[in-house]
Design a protein around this motif. Structure first.
Motif, short mmCIF file in Angstrom:
data_model
loop_
_atom_site.label_atom_id
_atom_site.label_comp_id
_atom_site.label_asym_id
_atom_site.label_seq_id
_atom_site.Cartn_x
_atom_site.Cartn_y
_atom_site.Cartn_z
N ASN A 524 -80.02 -38.83 14.27
CA ASN A 524 -78.71 -38.02 13.63
C ASN A 524 -79.18 -36.41 13.39
N LYS A 527 -78.98 -34.93 16.58
CA LYS A 527 -77.46 -34.75 16.75
C LYS A 527 -76.71 -33.79 16.24
N TYR A 528 -76.91 -33.78 15.00
CA TYR A 528 -75.99 -32.84 14.04
C TYR A 528 -76.80 -31.38 13.88
N ASP A 552 -83.05 -31.57 8.68
CA ASP A 552 -82.80 -30.57 9.78
C ASP A 552 -82.16 -29.34 9.59
N ILE A 557 -73.50 -31.26 5.57
CA ILE A 557 -72.31 -32.20 5.05
C ILE A 557 -71.63 -31.69 3.55
N VAL A 565 -70.82 -40.81 3.77
CA VAL A 565 -71.43 -41.08 4.97
C VAL A 565 -72.23 -42.36 5.31
N TYR A 570 -67.68 -44.35 8.83
CA TYR A 570 -67.23 -43.25 8.34
C TYR A 570 -67.92 -42.06 8.89
N ARG A 571 -67.02 -41.02 9.58
CA ARG A 571 -67.67 -39.85 10.34
C ARG A 571 -67.07 -38.76 9.69
N VAL A 572 -67.76 -37.44 9.51
CA VAL A 572 -67.20 -36.39 8.62
C VAL A 572 -66.41 -35.66 9.80
N ASN A 575 -66.91 -33.07 13.53
CA ASN A 575 -68.04 -33.36 14.26
C ASN A 575 -67.42 -34.36 15.37
N GLY A 580 -70.50 -40.58 18.58
CA GLY A 580 -71.17 -41.37 17.49
C GLY A 580 -69.94 -42.45 17.11
N ILE A 581 -70.21 -43.25 16.43
CA ILE A 581 -69.25 -44.29 15.79
C ILE A 581 -69.09 -44.59 14.35
N GLY A 582 -69.99 -43.89 13.66
CA GLY A 582 -70.11 -43.86 12.30
C GLY A 582 -70.76 -45.27 11.76
N GLY A 584 -74.37 -46.06 11.95
CA GLY A 584 -75.76 -46.00 11.86
C GLY A 584 -76.18 -45.97 10.49
N LEU A 585 -75.54 -45.01 9.75
CA LEU A 585 -76.05 -44.73 8.18
C LEU A 585 -75.58 -46.03 7.43
N SER A 609 -79.19 -30.81 6.61
CA SER A 609 -79.35 -31.99 5.81
C SER A 609 -80.92 -32.37 5.75
P1 ADP Z 1 -72.55 -41.71 13.51
O1 ADP Z 1 -73.72 -40.59 13.76
O2 ADP Z 1 -72.60 -42.46 14.84
O3 ADP Z 1 -71.27 -40.96 13.47
P2 ADP Z 1 -73.68 -42.27 11.27
O4 ADP Z 1 -73.58 -43.50 10.22
O5 ADP Z 1 -75.19 -42.14 11.61
O6 ADP Z 1 -72.58 -42.45 12.49
O7 ADP Z 1 -73.54 -41.18 10.24
C1 ADP Z 1 -72.17 -40.97 9.80
C2 ADP Z 1 -71.83 -39.54 9.58
O8 ADP Z 1 -72.53 -38.65 8.78
C3 ADP Z 1 -71.59 -38.81 11.03
O9 ADP Z 1 -70.70 -39.12 11.66
C4 ADP Z 1 -71.65 -37.37 10.49
O10 ADP Z 1 -70.49 -36.76 10.34
C5 ADP Z 1 -72.80 -37.47 9.29
N1 ADP Z 1 -74.09 -37.15 9.54
C6 ADP Z 1 -74.84 -38.04 9.60
N2 ADP Z 1 -76.15 -37.49 9.90
C7 ADP Z 1 -75.85 -36.39 9.66
C8 ADP Z 1 -77.00 -35.03 9.70
N3 ADP Z 1 -78.06 -35.18 9.79
N4 ADP Z 1 -76.15 -33.71 9.62
C9 ADP Z 1 -74.88 -33.91 9.30
N5 ADP Z 1 -74.01 -34.75 9.36
C10 ADP Z 1 -74.56 -35.99 9.46
#
Ligand code: ADP
Length: 617
Positions: A524, A527-528, A552, A557, A565, A570-572, A575, A580-582, A584-585, A609
């Protein structure tokens, strides 16, 4: 007139001591009264100077000679003075003195009459003192009357003429000239309000009248409006000594302010009641359950949807806790504890539960308990609402089932494709076709992504089904960190992962699952933060906990999204271009929960973050 006859006349003048004096003031005759009054017997007094009968205290009084001379000249004299009895007692007396003359008019002697006034004088003094006392008492009474907080008026006669009124009465009716006037004349505006009839009847029957909060219209300001006032008062008949009703005492209080205040309260209460009814009707129309609790967790209200589900009426539920109502013990404890938690912390609680009603209705419910504060920010009650999410849950579960099946079915072919790709890649490399080998390498990387995606979907299905397995063992935490960093570093040329700190700790847990979390946080971070090139990984130990964090310098966020998150799917927003599909976290949070750890984030939009987790050592 013979001497004896004269003596008889003299003796009959009952109250008077009568005696005669010669011209020198010596006693010449002495009657029985004189003997009785002065205490001297006749033979004790005859021939003695009259001076012995006087009380001459300071010599200031007229001398005997002057006295006699004056009488001789003026003919008679009357006076009042102190006399003295034989036993020395002094007494106050009124006297007269007449000269006795012979035929030629020469003064030959005197007649003196003395009347003992002691009794009379005492009586008079007593009367005077009494009158004074009476006057004082009357003044006091008038004073009390005047200053009494109650209004008072004394009315006389059949026309009810004002004889006396106090200050409070003037305040009530307005300062006008009323003394000596009849009620009808003095306060004409009350003529047709029934009060004169009341006065008439009290005067006629002698029966007091008690009025409670009686309305009266008074023109308190000359030419002003007739004001509405309310009075508590008594009309009491005034009787003379012969018990005849001669007037009326009216006294009482102006209770207008209290009455108005009460009216206001009553009006407010009515409004509140109406509001409550409106709310009730509105809430009743809702399919959701709506209810309130007091701070002890007892129901104070429940709308009819909930009452229907429980099969109870409102009075059966008000005042009871979950424990006293048809809820399974375990659920009652959870709900009751959550209510208490809202009261204690002032924070909202949101949760879900399944529940089977007494009527056998199975359902899945989402509920929220919200604190209601008073002006001092103290929780005074807890309001709640519950929504039946059975259908949604069923759909979700169908979706989960579908996802489970699909991801499971996908897993096998994808694993085969990956194996074939690797075989092919090796073959091409061996045959010297570097270009094809490179393409197959890229294909392998994409297959890895697909595998991890399928892995996530499978994990979620397992979490939902409560089937996420953990294989726990001891492992070296720092080594795991190194492995994870190495694996992720391999996938990127742009970012450099900087490692800081070690823990030197052996941890008990599911190594693969914990590594999965590390890898998720690391990927992540990459990616972000597409425009940054550094990732900082920190490991540390504190209070029997190891903490792993990934910092990072990417998009960050917003505060209000930071908790969300960790929710499923849930995805912010913003982005969307980043794949991504929301999930992982969500999976990471679940793993941490199951591994007795915690997970969190601090972040600043635009600056980056830091995601971290802690595990017990
Ligand atoms: P995904 O990355 O597949 O969308 P995650 O569950 O890993 O799903 O993350 C959920 C959401 O949290 C992401 O869609 C993103 O909007 C936000 N996020 C996660 N990690 C970061 C990060 N390091 N910096 C900014 N936003 C993040």
């Amino acid at each position: 007139m013979s001497d004896s006859l004269f003596d008889q006349i003299i003796d009959s003048l009952e109250d008077y001591a009568i005696f005669t004096l010669d011209t020198e003031g010596k006693i010449h005759s002495w009657n029985a009264n004189a003997e009785h009054m002065f205490g001297y017997a006749e033979n004790d007094s005859i021939g003695k100077s009259v001076a012995m009968l006087f009380w001459l205290e300071d010599g200031s009084e007229k001398t005997l000679e002057e006295d006699l001379l004056l009488v001789a000249q003026n003919g008679r004299e009357k006076s009042a003075r102190w006399y003295r009895r034989k036993d020395g007692e002094k007494f106050w007396a009124r006297d007269f003195l007449f000269p006795l003359t012979d035929e030629e008019g020469n003064v030959r002697g005197f007649t003196r009459g003395v009347r003992d006034l002691t009794e009379k004088r005492r009586y008079e003094e007593e009367q005077k003192a009494l009158r004074k006392e009476l006057a004082t008492e009357k003044r006091k009474l008038v004073d009390v009357f005047e200053r009494a907080p109650a209004f008072m008026a004394i009315l006389r006669g059949k026309d009810h003429v004002f004889e006396m009124v106090n200050t409070a009465y003037y305040q009530l009716v307005g300062h006008r000239d009323i003394i000596g006037k009849s009620v009808r004349e003095a306060i004409p505006e009350v003529s047709d309000q029934g009060y004169i009839e009341l006065l008439n009847s009290v005067l006629a029957t002698g029966k007091p009248f008690i009025g409670t909060e009686m309305k009266i219209g008074l023109q308190r300001i000359p030419d002003g409006i007739v004001e509405e006032r309310y009075l508590n008062f008594v009309y009491e008949p005034l009787k003379d000594t012969k018990n005849k009703h001669i007037g009326i005492v009216a006294h009482g209080y102006d209770v207008t302010d209290q009455v108005f205040a009460r009216h206001k309260v009553e009006q407010l209460a009515l409004q509140v009641e109406q509001q409550a009814r409106t709310f009730d009707v509105t809430l009743t129309a809702l399919k959701d359950f709506v209810y309130t609790f007091d701070t002890a967790g007892r129901f104070t209200y429940a709308n009819s949807s909930l009452l229907q589900l429980l099969g109870l009426t409102l009075d059966k539920i008000v005042g009871k806790t979950f424990h006293e109502l048809p809820y399974p013990e375990e659920l009652a404890t959870i709900l009751h504890t959550q209510i208490k938690q809202v009261v204690l912390t002032g924070k909202v609680v949101i949760d879900e539960t399944s529940y089977t009603s007494p009527g056998g209705i199975d359902g899945y419910y989402e509920y929220i308990f919200v604190p209601v504060f008073d002006n001092d920010k103290k929780v005074i009650l807890v309001a709640g609402s519950t929504r039946d999410i059975t259908t949604r849950k069923q759909l979700e579960s169908q979706k989960d089932d579908f996802m489970g099946i699909v991801s499971h079915e996908l897993k096998t072919p994808v694993t085969s494709i990956k194996a074939f790709t690797q075989v092919l890649q090796k073959r091409f490399a061996k045959a010297g076709d570097e270009r094809s080998a490179l393409l197959l390498g890229k294909m392998d990387a994409q297959i890895n992504k697909l595998t991890s995606l399928i892995g996530d979907l499978l994990d979620v299905t397992k979490i939902e089904g409560g089937q996420l397995q953990f294989n726990e063992d001891f492992f070296h935490f720092d080594e795991l960190v190194n492995d994870a960093i190495e694996e992720i570093q391999r996938t990127t040329n742009k970012h450099t992962i900087e490692k800081q700190g070690t823990t030197q700790k052996i941890i008990y847990g599911d190594k693969d699952r914990i590594e999965q979390v590390m890898i998720n946080l690391l990927s992540n971070a990459i990616k972000y933060s597409p425009r940054a090139d550094t990732i900082i990984v920190k490991s540390s130990v504190e209070d029997d906990q190891v903490t792993f964090s990934v910092q990072d310098f990417g998009v960050g966020i917003p505060k209000e999204r930071q908790q969300q998150v960790f929710e499923r799917f849930y995805r912010v927003s913003g982005n969307e271009t980043i794949p991504g599909i929301g999930l992982g976290l969500y999976i990471s949070a679940e793993i941490m929960k199951r591994q007795r750890g915690t997970i969190g984030v601090v972040s600043e939009p635009g600056e980056g973050s830091t995601f971290f987790f802690s595990l017990p050592v």
